[in-house]
Scaffold this active site. Structure first.
Site, PDB file in Angstrom:
ATOM      1  N   LYS A  35       0.817  -1.215   0.000  1.00 18.80           N
ATOM      2  CA  LYS A  35       0.000   0.000   0.000  1.00 18.80           C
ATOM      3  C   LYS A  35       0.859   1.278   0.000  1.00 18.80           C
ATOM      4  O   LYS A  35       2.063   1.226   0.269  1.00 18.80           O
ATOM      5  CB  LYS A  35      -0.928  -0.032   1.219  1.00 18.80           C
ATOM      6  CG  LYS A  35      -1.982  -1.155   1.166  1.00 18.80           C
ATOM      7  CD  LYS A  35      -2.932  -1.076   2.352  1.00 18.80           C
ATOM      8  CE  LYS A  35      -4.016  -2.143   2.278  1.00 18.80           C
ATOM      9  NZ  LYS A  35      -4.963  -2.053   3.431  1.00 18.80           N
ATOM     10  N   TYR A  56     -12.280  -1.968  -3.747  1.00 18.48           N
ATOM     11  CA  TYR A  56     -12.766  -2.118  -2.365  1.00 18.48           C
ATOM     12  C   TYR A  56     -14.292  -1.978  -2.264  1.00 18.48           C
ATOM     13  O   TYR A  56     -14.815  -1.625  -1.201  1.00 18.48           O
ATOM     14  CB  TYR A  56     -12.083  -1.103  -1.453  1.00 18.48           C
ATOM     15  CG  TYR A  56     -10.736  -1.548  -0.914  1.00 18.48           C
ATOM     16  CD1 TYR A  56     -10.623  -2.711  -0.146  1.00 18.48           C
ATOM     17  CD2 TYR A  56      -9.583  -0.802  -1.132  1.00 18.48           C
ATOM     18  CE1 TYR A  56      -9.392  -3.117   0.374  1.00 18.48           C
ATOM     19  CE2 TYR A  56      -8.348  -1.205  -0.616  1.00 18.48           C
ATOM     20  CZ  TYR A  56      -8.264  -2.369   0.147  1.00 18.48           C
ATOM     21  OH  TYR A  56      -7.051  -2.766   0.660  1.00 18.48           O
ATOM     22  N   ASN A  89      -2.023   0.469   6.680  1.00 17.67           N
ATOM     23  CA  ASN A  89      -1.453  -0.754   7.257  1.00 17.67           C
ATOM     24  C   ASN A  89      -0.612  -1.578   6.284  1.00 17.67           C
ATOM     25  O   ASN A  89      -0.502  -2.794   6.407  1.00 17.67           O
ATOM     26  CB  ASN A  89      -2.560  -1.584   7.913  1.00 17.67           C
ATOM     27  CG  ASN A  89      -3.639  -1.998   6.934  1.00 17.67           C
ATOM     28  OD1 ASN A  89      -3.569  -1.673   5.758  1.00 17.67           O
ATOM     29  ND2 ASN A  89      -4.623  -2.724   7.419  1.00 17.67           N
ATOM     30  N   HIS A 111      -2.233  -5.401   1.637  1.00 22.22           N
ATOM     31  CA  HIS A 111      -3.534  -6.053   1.469  1.00 22.22           C
ATOM     32  C   HIS A 111      -3.273  -7.491   1.047  1.00 22.22           C
ATOM     33  O   HIS A 111      -2.346  -7.759   0.292  1.00 22.22           O
ATOM     34  CB  HIS A 111      -4.354  -5.364   0.364  1.00 22.22           C
ATOM     35  CG  HIS A 111      -5.493  -6.218  -0.140  1.00 22.22           C
ATOM     36  ND1 HIS A 111      -6.712  -6.254   0.481  1.00 22.22           N
ATOM     37  CD2 HIS A 111      -5.559  -7.110  -1.158  1.00 22.22           C
ATOM     38  CE1 HIS A 111      -7.496  -7.127  -0.157  1.00 22.22           C
ATOM     39  NE2 HIS A 111      -6.810  -7.658  -1.157  1.00 22.22           N
ATOM     40  N   GLU A 170      -9.739 -10.775  -7.458  1.00 20.98           N
ATOM     41  CA  GLU A 170      -8.761  -9.703  -7.246  1.00 20.98           C
ATOM     42  C   GLU A 170      -7.543  -9.850  -8.173  1.00 20.98           C
ATOM     43  O   GLU A 170      -7.000  -8.860  -8.652  1.00 20.98           O
ATOM     44  CB  GLU A 170      -8.333  -9.684  -5.778  1.00 20.98           C
ATOM     45  CG  GLU A 170      -9.476  -9.230  -4.863  1.00 20.98           C
ATOM     46  CD  GLU A 170      -9.099  -9.197  -3.386  1.00 20.98           C
ATOM     47  OE1 GLU A 170      -7.944  -9.533  -3.036  1.00 20.98           O
ATOM     48  OE2 GLU A 170      -9.971  -8.815  -2.575  1.00 20.98           O
TER      49      GLU A 170
HETATM   50  P1  GTP Z   1      -7.058  -6.021   3.550  1.00 25.67           P
HETATM   51  O1  GTP Z   1      -6.067  -7.091   3.308  1.00 25.67           O
HETATM   52  O2  GTP Z   1      -6.544  -4.656   3.153  1.00 25.67           O
HETATM   53  O3  GTP Z   1      -8.429  -6.330   2.984  1.00 25.67           O
HETATM   54  O4  GTP Z   1      -7.170  -5.934   5.140  1.00 25.67           O
HETATM   55  P2  GTP Z   1      -8.019  -6.824   6.109  1.00 25.67           P
HETATM   56  O5  GTP Z   1      -8.701  -7.932   5.399  1.00 25.67           O
HETATM   57  O6  GTP Z   1      -7.112  -7.147   7.241  1.00 25.67           O
HETATM   58  O7  GTP Z   1      -9.090  -5.755   6.625  1.00 25.67           O
HETATM   59  P3  GTP Z   1     -10.563  -5.419   6.079  1.00 25.67           P
HETATM   60  O8  GTP Z   1     -10.847  -6.177   4.821  1.00 25.67           O
HETATM   61  O9  GTP Z   1     -11.491  -5.528   7.219  1.00 25.67           O
HETATM   62  O10 GTP Z   1     -10.412  -3.866   5.747  1.00 25.67           O
HETATM   63  C1  GTP Z   1      -9.854  -3.463   4.510  1.00 25.67           C
HETATM   64  C2  GTP Z   1      -8.957  -2.291   4.735  1.00 25.67           C
HETATM   65  O11 GTP Z   1      -9.723  -1.175   5.138  1.00 25.67           O
HETATM   66  C3  GTP Z   1      -7.919  -2.458   5.844  1.00 25.67           C
HETATM   67  O12 GTP Z   1      -6.754  -3.131   5.451  1.00 25.67           O
HETATM   68  C4  GTP Z   1      -7.616  -1.020   6.179  1.00 25.67           C
HETATM   69  O13 GTP Z   1      -6.689  -0.439   5.250  1.00 25.67           O
HETATM   70  C5  GTP Z   1      -8.964  -0.358   6.013  1.00 25.67           C
HETATM   71  N1  GTP Z   1      -9.643  -0.265   7.303  1.00 25.67           N
HETATM   72  C6  GTP Z   1     -10.216  -1.262   8.033  1.00 25.67           C
HETATM   73  N2  GTP Z   1     -10.739  -0.804   9.177  1.00 25.67           N
HETATM   74  C7  GTP Z   1     -10.481   0.543   9.185  1.00 25.67           C
HETATM   75  C8  GTP Z   1     -10.772   1.604  10.095  1.00 25.67           C
HETATM   76  O14 GTP Z   1     -11.359   1.414  11.156  1.00 25.67           O
HETATM   77  N3  GTP Z   1     -10.339   2.870   9.720  1.00 25.67           N
HETATM   78  C9  GTP Z   1      -9.692   3.107   8.545  1.00 25.67           C
HETATM   79  N4  GTP Z   1      -9.302   4.360   8.239  1.00 25.67           N
HETATM   80  N5  GTP Z   1      -9.414   2.139   7.673  1.00 25.67           N
HETATM   81  C10 GTP Z   1      -9.794   0.886   7.977  1.00 25.67           C
HETATM   82 MG    MG Z   2      -9.889  -7.687   3.631  1.00 26.22          MG
END
Ligand code: GTP
Ligand code: MG
Length: 138
Positions: A9, A49, A112, A115, A126
């Site tokens: 990212k 997303y 973070n 992904h 994807e």
């Molecule tokens: P991905 O591999 O990126 O999909 O991460 P994940 O599967 O661990 O998390 P999830 O699919 O729940 O969320 C997708 C992405 O949204 C996360 O990786 C973060 O970058 C973002 N995200 C999730 N929760 C939050 C939040 O509370 N605040 C913000 N700003 N971003 C968030």
């Molecule tokens: Mg995810």
């Protein structure tokens, strides 16, 4: 063998961490079988997303993903989807296990660093979002 879609990212590409993150994947036995550095538009990030469209952080997430280039890649290996998510660590770096990418490099729950696809069906969708069959060299 299994394949998964990984994205390094903007927070990580900006800090020149692509090589260090790739070393984590390779050390875990994941093979990088396709990789390119691209700049997403906000609309493209939104399409990628789309499952998070109703979440309160959706707009912020799309802005962030379009803020700097990303590195999109296909990782291959036995159990690649689960293995990749293990190497990534928990979504929130505060909860990520020591030694994981997010524990070492992530700045916040939003920024973070990586992904990874979460299931075989989403991995297929994807991977096809970013790569053509011709770009995938096992
Ligand atoms: P991905 O591999 O990126 O999909 O991460 P994940 O599967 O661990 O998390 P999830 O699919 O729940 O969320 C997708 C992405 O949204 C996360 O990786 C973060 O970058 C973002 N995200 C999730 N929760 C939050 C939040 O509370 N605040 C913000 N700003 N971003 C968030
Ligand atoms: Mg995810």
């Amino acid at each position: 063998v299994e394949r998964t879609l990984s994205i390094i990212k903007p927070d990580a590409t900006k800090r020149n961490l692509t090589g260090k993150i790739n070393a984590k994947f390779e050390d875990a036995g994941l093979r990088i079988v396709a990789q390119k550095r691209i700049q997403l538009t906000k609309a493209q990030a939104g399409e990628f997303y789309a499952v998070h469209k109703e979440r309160p952080f959706y707009d912020e997430l799309c802005e962030f993903m379009a803020s700097e280039p990303v590195v999109v890649q296909v990782l291959e290996g036995d159990g690649a989807i689960a293995k990749n998510r293990e190497v990534m660590g928990a979504t929130n770096p505060a909860d990520a296990a020591p030694g994981t990418i997010r524990a070492e490099f992530a700045e916040s729950v939003g920024e973070n660093s990586v992904h990874g696809s979460d299931a075989p069906e989403t991995a297929a969708v994807e991977i096809a979002f970013f790569f053509s069959g011709l770009e995938l060299v096992g």
